[in-house]
Design a protein around this motif. Structure first.
Motif, PDB file in Angstrom:
ATOM      1  N   UNK A   1      47.487  43.247   6.315  1.00 23.52           N
ATOM      2  CA  UNK A   1      48.300  42.704   7.397  1.00 23.52           C
ATOM      3  C   UNK A   1      47.744  43.078   8.768  1.00 23.52           C
ATOM      4  N   UNK A   2      47.215  44.301   8.885  1.00 25.21           N
ATOM      5  CA  UNK A   2      46.799  44.802  10.193  1.00 25.21           C
ATOM      6  C   UNK A   2      45.341  44.532  10.530  1.00 25.21           C
ATOM      7  N   UNK A   3      44.523  44.162   9.559  1.00 18.97           N
ATOM      8  CA  UNK A   3      43.087  44.080   9.839  1.00 18.97           C
ATOM      9  C   UNK A   3      42.723  42.958  10.797  1.00 18.97           C
ATOM     10  N   UNK A   4      43.636  42.035  11.031  1.00 20.51           N
ATOM     11  CA  UNK A   4      43.369  40.974  12.002  1.00 20.51           C
ATOM     12  C   UNK A   4      43.651  41.393  13.434  1.00 20.51           C
ATOM     13  N   UNK A   5      44.091  42.628  13.637  1.00 22.67           N
ATOM     14  CA  UNK A   5      44.419  43.091  14.987  1.00 22.67           C
ATOM     15  C   UNK A   5      43.150  43.602  15.671  1.00 22.67           C
ATOM     16  N   UNK A   6      42.447  42.734  16.336  1.00 22.78           N
ATOM     17  CA  UNK A   6      41.187  43.080  16.985  1.00 22.78           C
ATOM     18  C   UNK A   6      41.467  43.934  18.224  1.00 22.78           C
ATOM     19  N   UNK A   7      40.605  44.902  18.452  1.00 26.51           N
ATOM     20  CA  UNK A   7      40.754  45.733  19.636  1.00 26.51           C
ATOM     21  C   UNK A   7      41.473  47.035  19.393  1.00 26.51           C
ATOM     22  N   UNK A   8      41.839  47.315  18.158  1.00 26.08           N
ATOM     23  CA  UNK A   8      42.420  48.608  17.843  1.00 26.08           C
ATOM     24  C   UNK A   8      43.927  48.611  17.736  1.00 26.08           C
ATOM     25  N   UNK A   9      44.451  49.735  17.231  1.00 21.99           N
ATOM     26  CA  UNK A   9      45.884  49.876  17.026  1.00 21.99           C
ATOM     27  C   UNK A   9      46.224  51.360  17.016  1.00 21.99           C
ATOM     28  N   UNK A  10      47.390  51.705  17.540  1.00 21.54           N
ATOM     29  CA  UNK A  10      47.950  53.045  17.408  1.00 21.54           C
ATOM     30  C   UNK A  10      48.953  53.009  16.257  1.00 21.54           C
ATOM     31  N   UNK A  11      48.943  54.012  15.399  1.00 20.72           N
ATOM     32  CA  UNK A  11      49.851  54.047  14.260  1.00 20.72           C
ATOM     33  C   UNK A  11      50.837  55.206  14.387  1.00 20.72           C
ATOM     34  N   UNK A  12      52.112  54.901  14.155  1.00 16.86           N
ATOM     35  CA  UNK A  12      53.176  55.904  14.098  1.00 16.86           C
ATOM     36  C   UNK A  12      53.872  55.738  12.757  1.00 16.86           C
ATOM     37  N   UNK A  13      53.926  56.795  11.967  1.00 18.71           N
ATOM     38  CA  UNK A  13      54.558  56.690  10.659  1.00 18.71           C
ATOM     39  C   UNK A  13      55.448  57.875  10.371  1.00 18.71           C
ATOM     40  N   UNK A  14      56.417  57.650   9.498  1.00 24.81           N
ATOM     41  CA  UNK A  14      57.318  58.730   9.086  1.00 24.81           C
ATOM     42  C   UNK A  14      57.332  58.834   7.573  1.00 24.81           C
ATOM     43  N   UNK A  15      57.185  60.043   7.052  1.00 20.00           N
ATOM     44  CA  UNK A  15      57.261  60.336   5.633  1.00 20.00           C
ATOM     45  C   UNK A  15      56.241  59.508   4.850  1.00 20.00           C
ATOM     46  N   UNK A  16      56.684  58.643   3.948  1.00 17.93           N
ATOM     47  CA  UNK A  16      55.756  57.811   3.193  1.00 17.93           C
ATOM     48  C   UNK A  16      54.952  56.912   4.124  1.00 17.93           C
TER      49      UNK A  16
END
Length: 434
Positions: free
Chosen positions: A252-267
């Motif tokens: 789903x995310x690999x089409x986001x050209x130019x980078x991404x910041x990720x924030x996740x909780x637990x799993x």
């Protein structure tokens, strides 16, 4: 400083709630935990509690009014304090969305949000005329036409126009984030400029759990989120194990050209860390909250009890394990979680995910190596009283180059029990990536 008590709601497509009871009036003093109102959605009624002590200084709604979710229901502050005009009417474009559905990975509760929280202003547009459509959703004519041209249903698009109406910018956002075949649906929680921040929930929640926190972070970046397989709108996506979860999110995310910041909780935090190893995604920063996948242990009794609970009392008993102070678990959050289970197939779908990632009290995956290899800005936030994922295992796995914040009197939900600090750390981590 005055704080807003927001209009809560449950459900990914519900945008309004009716005020059915008000238990306070202007000038009344309230303390944390007091019942101040009851609101009604299409599915159930929910009690609204005060999250701080003070005096009711603003009360824009009356009994019988239909209010927009996540707009201020009232403001609580000091006696004589005046609410700024901009705080009295928070723009629906920034927050009109479902409220948190808490579980193992719930985000900050619907409730107090600081007045004047930073939001991103949309470019000024001429107002679009809106009208109700079949099913009750309001939409502008141009929004309906463009949605039809792209085979989209306005009933499934969150509206940011007047009274939750769907306008052109909402349809344009839905088109831009429409999932490719086999991928998950990526939704925009807040528009902005620059590198997007993507929030990944964890076991038992859905993307709407991030909305209250997003409204408080104060970044000008686009804020986005998705539902993990087996959860929310992705409950029909099958993921037999942790690798399948990571692959679904990665596609789903690999089409986001130019980078991404990720924030996740637990799993979701474990998935975020694992995504850094794929090689097809430019992860600019990581913020991991109570991350799973850094040790072997998990509270298997909680997972089983949470999934099997069918009554409010039983669910509340299990969800109290998520926090250090049981008083911080607002009853409305338990009711919200229970109401979300009205969706047929949700609990069985989550149970399938649980079987693929947990075995008894053991986690069947580990992302410690991925975290050691990652060299971007990374922050780990964990509670000293976490009963779900032990802090000692997180401490043992976090490498020296990663910032680890250990929070006193906080359990598995730092975003609930230390919401202000968590949003500050997220913003600091994102900004440090440049």
């Amino acid at each position: 400083m005055a704080e807003a008590i927001l209009v809560p709601q449950v459900g990914q497509d519900l945008t309004e709630a009716k005020i059915v009871e008000l238990h306070v009036k202007l000038g009344d003093k309230v303390k944390k935990g007091d019942l101040v109102a009851v609101v009604e959605s299409e599915k159930a009624s929910f009690e609204v509690e005060a999250f701080s002590e003070g005096v009711v200084i603003s009360l824009p709604w009356k009994v019988g009014d239909v209010a927009t979710v996540l707009e201020p229901l009232m403001h609580v502050g000091s006696e004589g304090e005046v609410v700024a005009a901009t705080a009295t009417a928070a723009p629906a474009a920034q927050v009109a969305a479902p409220a948190a559905v808490p579980a193992l990975v719930v985000a900050a509760p619907v409730g107090a949000a600081p007045v004047g929280a930073s939001v991103v202003a949309e470019p000024v547009r001429v107002a679009e005329p809106v009208a109700a459509v079949a099913g009750g959703r309001r939409a502008s004519p141009i929004a309906r036409r463009v949605a039809f041209d792209h085979n989209l249903s306005v009933e499934r698009i969150a509206g940011t126009g007047p009274k939750g109406a769907v306008v052109l910018r909402d349809v344009e956002g839905a088109i831009a984030s429409a999932p490719a075949a086999g991928s998950l649906e990526l939704r925009t929680l807040q528009s902005g400029q620059g590198t997007p921040v993507v929030f990944l929930h964890g076991f038992g929640a859905d993307l709407s759990s991030w909305r209250p926190l997003v409204a408080r972070v104060g970044l000008g970046s686009p804020m986005m989120a998705l539902d993990l397989p087996g959860h929310g709108a992705s409950q029909r996506h099958v993921a037999a194990d942790f690798a399948a979860l990571v692959d679904a999110v990665g596609r789903t995310l690999r089409g986001m050209h130019g980078g991404v910041h990720l924030v996740g909780h637990s799993l979701g935090a474990a998935v975020a860390a694992a995504l850094t190893e794929r090689g097809d995604l430019d992860v600019r920063s990581l913020t991991l909250i109570s991350p799973a996948g850094l040790g072997a242990s998990v509270d298997g009794d909680f997972v089983d009890g949470f999934l099997s609970a069918k009554s409010e009392g039983a669910l509340q008993a299990w969800m109290r394990r998520l926090v250090s102070d049981p008083a911080s678990l607002a009853p409305v959050l338990v009711r919200a979680t229970l109401a979300a289970r009205d969706e047929a197939g949700l609990v069985p779908a989550q149970a399938r995910v649980a079987r693929g990632v947990f075995e008894g009290s053991t986690q069947l995956f580990n992302v410690a190596a991925a975290l050691r290899a990652y060299r971007g800005p990374c922050t780990v936030i964990a509670g000293r009283d976490d009963a779900i994922v032990p802090l000692r295992e997180i401490e043992a796995a976090v490498p020296a180059h990663v910032a680890l914040h250990r929070l006193d009197r906080v359990g598995h939900l730092p975003q609930v029990e230390a919401a202000d600090l968590v949003q500050t750390l997220i913003a600091r981590t994102v900004r440090s990536a440049g």
